[in-house]
Enzyme design. Structure first.
Site, PDB file in Angstrom:
ATOM      1  N   HIS A  48      -9.419  -1.383  -7.802  1.00 45.51           N
ATOM      2  CA  HIS A  48      -9.138  -0.265  -6.889  1.00 45.51           C
ATOM      3  C   HIS A  48      -8.133   0.702  -7.508  1.00 45.51           C
ATOM      4  CE1 HIS A  48      -8.634   2.042  -3.301  1.00 45.51           C
ATOM      5  NE2 HIS A  48      -7.344   1.789  -3.272  1.00 45.51           N
ATOM      6  N   ASP A  67       0.849  -1.198   0.000  1.00 50.17           N
ATOM      7  CA  ASP A  67       0.000   0.000   0.000  1.00 50.17           C
ATOM      8  C   ASP A  67       0.882   1.246   0.000  1.00 50.17           C
ATOM      9  OD1 ASP A  67      -2.213   1.601   0.078  1.00 50.17           O
ATOM     10  OD2 ASP A  67      -2.466   1.466   2.243  1.00 50.17           O
TER      11      ASP A  67
HETATM   12  C1  HEM Z   1      -9.284  -0.591   2.902  1.00 50.62           C
HETATM   13  C2  HEM Z   1      -9.000   0.463   2.230  1.00 50.62           C
HETATM   14  C3  HEM Z   1      -7.904   0.554   1.197  1.00 50.62           C
HETATM   15  C4  HEM Z   1      -6.906  -0.333   0.884  1.00 50.62           C
HETATM   16  C5  HEM Z   1      -6.609  -1.698   1.508  1.00 50.62           C
HETATM   17  C6  HEM Z   1      -6.149   0.251  -0.196  1.00 50.62           C
HETATM   18  C7  HEM Z   1      -5.072  -0.355  -0.807  1.00 50.62           C
HETATM   19  C8  HEM Z   1      -4.430   0.158  -1.899  1.00 50.62           C
HETATM   20  C9  HEM Z   1      -3.408  -0.514  -2.651  1.00 50.62           C
HETATM   21  C10 HEM Z   1      -2.876  -1.913  -2.341  1.00 50.62           C
HETATM   22  C11 HEM Z   1      -3.009   0.297  -3.654  1.00 50.62           C
HETATM   23  C12 HEM Z   1      -1.966   0.007  -4.747  1.00 50.62           C
HETATM   24  C13 HEM Z   1      -0.632   0.398  -4.297  1.00 50.62           C
HETATM   25  C14 HEM Z   1      -0.378   1.883  -4.259  1.00 50.62           C
HETATM   26  O1  HEM Z   1      -0.254   2.527  -5.284  1.00 50.62           O
HETATM   27  O2  HEM Z   1      -0.338   2.416  -3.163  1.00 50.62           O
HETATM   28  C15 HEM Z   1      -3.770   1.514  -3.523  1.00 50.62           C
HETATM   29  C16 HEM Z   1      -3.636   2.606  -4.336  1.00 50.62           C
HETATM   30  C17 HEM Z   1      -4.289   3.788  -4.145  1.00 50.62           C
HETATM   31  N1  HEM Z   1      -5.302   4.037  -3.267  1.00 50.62           N
HETATM   32 FE1  HEM Z   1      -6.049   2.732  -1.935  1.00 50.62          FE
HETATM   33  N2  HEM Z   1      -6.694   1.486  -0.492  1.00 50.62           N
HETATM   34  C18 HEM Z   1      -7.760   1.711   0.336  1.00 50.62           C
HETATM   35  C19 HEM Z   1      -8.593   2.794   0.355  1.00 50.62           C
HETATM   36  C20 HEM Z   1      -8.379   3.937  -0.382  1.00 50.62           C
HETATM   37  C21 HEM Z   1      -9.168   5.134  -0.295  1.00 50.62           C
HETATM   38  C22 HEM Z   1     -10.377   5.329   0.638  1.00 50.62           C
HETATM   39  C23 HEM Z   1      -8.624   6.041  -1.159  1.00 50.62           C
HETATM   40  C24 HEM Z   1      -9.050   7.443  -1.470  1.00 50.62           C
HETATM   41  C25 HEM Z   1     -10.269   7.914  -1.310  1.00 50.62           C
HETATM   42  C26 HEM Z   1      -7.496   5.393  -1.788  1.00 50.62           C
HETATM   43  C27 HEM Z   1      -6.671   5.983  -2.713  1.00 50.62           C
HETATM   44  C28 HEM Z   1      -5.672   5.343  -3.385  1.00 50.62           C
HETATM   45  C29 HEM Z   1      -4.830   5.992  -4.379  1.00 50.62           C
HETATM   46  C30 HEM Z   1      -4.871   7.439  -4.792  1.00 50.62           C
HETATM   47  C31 HEM Z   1      -3.978   5.009  -4.875  1.00 50.62           C
HETATM   48  C32 HEM Z   1      -2.896   5.154  -5.942  1.00 50.62           C
HETATM   49  C33 HEM Z   1      -3.433   4.810  -7.300  1.00 50.62           C
HETATM   50  C34 HEM Z   1      -2.372   5.075  -8.360  1.00 50.62           C
HETATM   51  O3  HEM Z   1      -1.372   4.370  -8.383  1.00 50.62           O
HETATM   52  O4  HEM Z   1      -2.534   6.003  -9.123  1.00 50.62           O
HETATM   53  N3  HEM Z   1      -7.382   4.120  -1.298  1.00 50.62           N
HETATM   54  N4  HEM Z   1      -4.643   1.392  -2.475  1.00 50.62           N
END
Ligand code: HEM
Length: 307
Positions: free
Chosen positions: A217, A146
């Protein structure tokens, strides 16, 4: 420039504790003074235990802000955007205060939390107290890395901190939190390939999955019109996993110079852009809480702590 709170752009730590409080008296002057002293607690521990990489952030709830600091309000500070579509819910229950405490030593996190709690005790009731930890090499409990794509270097500051656009609040930051509860049993029944399709990333090497689609996601949280022309990130995420034998999940925390990107991303995850294009990961996790806060600069908190 007003100094931002150190914890906003800090590198990820091994341990954290997130204390959420509601205020139970009307002694704003005392609360303002005590929040300035919370910053001293962070500094004292940082000086005494420099190897623990102590960092902390004092955040004020969107509703309480105007009571605590009357007459001044960050331009974009607004309540948490509660949303619902089918069974995908983002509840809104912002507390009056959120104190983020992070360090690479669990004992130091505990000692800081105890001092902060003791200092604020007369004025507050504790709403939630979540202890978080770094899991493996920075993974969520689902097994996926993450925040690997978090902004780095100078981008961190420009994304997380308010600049000249709101002169009274330079160095401040909009903070959004959500405590997600994962359904780990159902998640672990999925094949790795299916999990990768949902997250839009490969589990081992964190590459964009070939099967990423509009429900992934990764795609739902990108929201292309919010990325700048270089495709850089629009949020600085400081989320961490929490767990005991009954509950496992992620305490989501984002910092930003604007309150809009979080709202747009969350909307894209819950509603999607077209029917059924919602974030499929929300079938395996539920947000139990949601908070909108503001983290003023150090100078702002210290100056107003004197009056
Ligand atoms: C249980 C809740 C969540 C989990 C387990 C989760 C997990 C992840 C994972 C594994 C990634 C891909 C790795 C990375 O680029 O960091 C990611 C990307 C991302 N997440 Fe989440 N996330 C969660 C909730 C959220 C929420 C609520 C938001 C915003 C409202 C969010 C925004 C983002 C963004 C902006 C990225 C990057 C996407 C990109 O590479 O352009 N996430 N998340």
């Amino acid at each position: 420039m007003s100094q931002p709170q150190k914890g906003i752009c800090a590198e990820p730590n091994l341990h954290a504790q997130f204390l959420q409080y509601n205020i139970i008296d009307e002694d704003e002057q005392a609360v303002r003074a005590k929040l300035a002293r919370v910053l001293d607690i962070f500094d004292n521990f940082d000086n005494e235990h420099y190897e623990a990489m102590v960092s902390g952030v004092v955040c004020i709830g969107s509703d309480y802000f105007s009571e605590l600091y009357p007459g001044l309000r960050p331009l974009e500070l607004s309540p948490f955007p509660d949303m619902q579509c089918d069974d995908r819910v983002a509840p809104s229950n912002t507390s009056d205060l959120l104190i983020q405490i992070r360090a690479d030593r669990l004992d130091i996190v505990h000692a800081i939390s105890m001092q902060v709690h003791d200092l604020l005790r007369l004025h507050v009731e504790l709403v939630e107290d979540i202890k978080c930890f770094r899991y493996l090499d920075g993974r969520d409990l689902t097994g996926f890395i993450d925040a690997d794509d978090n902004p780095r270097g100078v981008d961190k500051k420009s994304i997380a901190l308010i600049g000249d656009e709101d002169p009274d609040f330079i160095g401040g930051s909009y903070v959004h939190t959500q405590r997600y509860l994962h359904d780990m049993q159902r998640w672990q029944l999925l094949s790795e390939r299916h999990q990768e399709k949902i997250m839009g990333r490969t589990r081992e090497h964190h590459l964009v999955s070939e099967e990423a689609n509009a429900n992934s996601h990764y795609i739902r949280s990108r929201v292309t019109d919010l990325s700048d022309i270089n495709g850089k990130q629009c949020l600085l995420r400081q989320s961490m996993p929490y767990a005991n034998m009954r509950e496992q999940g992620l305490f989501f925390v984002s910092h930003c110079h604007s309150s809009q990107p979080f709202k747009t991303m969350l909307h894209s995850m819950i509603f999607g852009t077209q029917a059924d294009e919602y974030d499929a990961f929300l079938d395996y996790t539920n947000a139990l809480t949601g908070g909108a806060y503001f983290a003023p600069s150090l100078d702002f908190i210290k100056l107003r702590g004197q009056s």
